[in-house]
Design a protein around this motif. Structure first.
Motif, PDB file in Angstrom:
ATOM      1  N   LEU A 107       0.860  -1.182   0.000  1.00  0.00           N
ATOM      2  CA  LEU A 107       0.000   0.000   0.000  1.00  0.00           C
ATOM      3  C   LEU A 107       0.897   1.233   0.000  1.00  0.00           C
ATOM      4  N   GLU A 108       0.684   2.092  -0.985  1.00  0.00           N
ATOM      5  CA  GLU A 108       1.426   3.350  -1.087  1.00  0.00           C
ATOM      6  C   GLU A 108       0.407   4.483  -1.076  1.00  0.00           C
ATOM      7  N   TYR A 109       0.683   5.510  -0.306  1.00  0.00           N
ATOM      8  CA  TYR A 109      -0.197   6.672  -0.330  1.00  0.00           C
ATOM      9  C   TYR A 109       0.614   7.942  -0.129  1.00  0.00           C
ATOM     10  N   SER A 110       0.116   9.010  -0.744  1.00  0.00           N
ATOM     11  CA  SER A 110       0.804  10.291  -0.667  1.00  0.00           C
ATOM     12  C   SER A 110      -0.217  11.419  -0.711  1.00  0.00           C
ATOM     13  N   ILE A 113      -0.538  26.441   5.080  1.00  0.00           N
ATOM     14  CA  ILE A 113      -1.630  26.238   4.127  1.00  0.00           C
ATOM     15  C   ILE A 113      -2.858  27.013   4.594  1.00  0.00           C
ATOM     16  N   SER A 114      -3.764  27.248   3.662  1.00  0.00           N
ATOM     17  CA  SER A 114      -4.981  27.993   3.985  1.00  0.00           C
ATOM     18  C   SER A 114      -6.174  27.056   4.051  1.00  0.00           C
ATOM     19  N   LYS A 115      -7.274  27.551   4.594  1.00  0.00           N
ATOM     20  CA  LYS A 115      -8.476  26.733   4.693  1.00  0.00           C
ATOM     21  C   LYS A 115      -9.108  26.482   3.330  1.00  0.00           C
ATOM     22  N   ASP A 116      -8.707  27.230   2.316  1.00  0.00           N
ATOM     23  CA  ASP A 116      -9.226  27.041   0.954  1.00  0.00           C
ATOM     24  C   ASP A 116      -8.433  26.011   0.162  1.00  0.00           C
ATOM     25  N   GLU A 117      -7.433  25.452   0.781  1.00  0.00           N
ATOM     26  CA  GLU A 117      -6.552  24.470   0.128  1.00  0.00           C
ATOM     27  C   GLU A 117      -7.344  23.255  -0.374  1.00  0.00           C
ATOM     28  N   VAL A 118      -6.908  22.721  -1.489  1.00  0.00           N
ATOM     29  CA  VAL A 118      -7.400  21.430  -1.985  1.00  0.00           C
ATOM     30  C   VAL A 118      -6.194  20.497  -1.967  1.00  0.00           C
ATOM     31  N   ILE A 119      -6.280  19.454  -1.179  1.00  0.00           N
ATOM     32  CA  ILE A 119      -5.158  18.532  -0.982  1.00  0.00           C
ATOM     33  C   ILE A 119      -5.396  17.292  -1.826  1.00  0.00           C
ATOM     34  N   GLN A 120      -4.449  16.998  -2.688  1.00  0.00           N
ATOM     35  CA  GLN A 120      -4.577  15.818  -3.541  1.00  0.00           C
ATOM     36  C   GLN A 120      -3.970  14.602  -2.846  1.00  0.00           C
ATOM     37  N   VAL A 121      -4.731  13.507  -2.843  1.00  0.00           N
ATOM     38  CA  VAL A 121      -4.283  12.249  -2.243  1.00  0.00           C
ATOM     39  C   VAL A 121      -4.226  11.191  -3.340  1.00  0.00           C
ATOM     40  N   ILE A 122      -3.143  10.431  -3.347  1.00  0.00           N
ATOM     41  CA  ILE A 122      -2.989   9.316  -4.281  1.00  0.00           C
ATOM     42  C   ILE A 122      -2.782   8.047  -3.461  1.00  0.00           C
ATOM     43  N   VAL A 123      -3.609   7.035  -3.717  1.00  0.00           N
ATOM     44  CA  VAL A 123      -3.502   5.750  -3.022  1.00  0.00           C
ATOM     45  C   VAL A 123      -3.274   4.666  -4.068  1.00  0.00           C
ATOM     46  N   LYS A 124      -2.239   3.840  -3.860  1.00  0.00           N
ATOM     47  CA  LYS A 124      -1.978   2.697  -4.732  1.00  0.00           C
ATOM     48  C   LYS A 124      -2.003   1.445  -3.881  1.00  0.00           C
ATOM     49  N   LYS A 125      -2.952   0.567  -4.197  1.00  0.00           N
ATOM     50  CA  LYS A 125      -3.058  -0.718  -3.504  1.00  0.00           C
ATOM     51  C   LYS A 125      -2.654  -1.787  -4.502  1.00  0.00           C
TER      52      LYS A 125
END
Length: 161
Positions: A96-99, A135-147
């Motif tokens: 499992l890899e995630y970032s 970071i600000s509250k308007d941030e959009v955080i990108q998450v990548i998950v590889k299973k």
């Protein structure tokens, strides 16, 4: 008692009064020149198979030192992933890899499994920074998950700003 207080405050020539007034103005000036901003944000989001929560806590201090603007900051953050399915579905998972990526940086983790995992929750661990960007509250955080090489990408946002 009042005589002692009067004599203490109003000594010869009013020197103590001047000292007290100078001290009060100095304290007011120092207080007015420092601003502390505390940030406590919770970003959430999900994909087909995963839910994630990113907790961000930071303190920023803005001030002035001898006419020069000063800034200091410290932050802590943590990403928690939750698989939406069952443990049985994860039994064959080997890797499992995630970032995640923010405007101030990011983080990643790789976990390998020789035995079936006993948890649906995966935690990146808390990371800390001092003096970095915030970071600000308007941030959009990108998450990548590889299973096991199968990738899902999704965004985390603050739902109620």
């Amino acid at each position: 008692m009042y005589k002692w207080l009067y004599n203490t405050v109003f000594d010869k020539g009013g020197n103590k009064v001047k000292k007290i007034i100078a001290l009060l103005f100095t304290l007011m000036f120092l207080t007015a020149c420092t601003e502390t901003i505390n940030k406590d944000y919770k970003f959430t989001g999900e994909s087909e198979h995963w839910k994630a929560e990113y907790i961000y806590r930071a303190t920023e201090k803005w001030g002035e030192d001898n006419g020069t603007a000063t800034y200091s900051s410290s932050a802590r953050n943590n990403l928690v992933l939750r698989y939406k399915g069952s443990l049985k579905e994860l039994a064959s998972m080997k890797k499992l890899e995630y970032s995640y990526e923010t405007t101030a940086g990011g983080g990643s983790k790789v976990e390998t499994f020789d035995e079936p995992t006993q948890s649906l929750i995966f935690n990146s661990g808390t990371s800390s920074s001092v003096g970095g960007a915030s970071i600000s509250k308007d941030e959009v955080i990108q998450v990548i998950v590889k299973k096991d090489g199968i990738e899902e990408t999704f965004d985390l946002k603050i739902e109620n700003k």
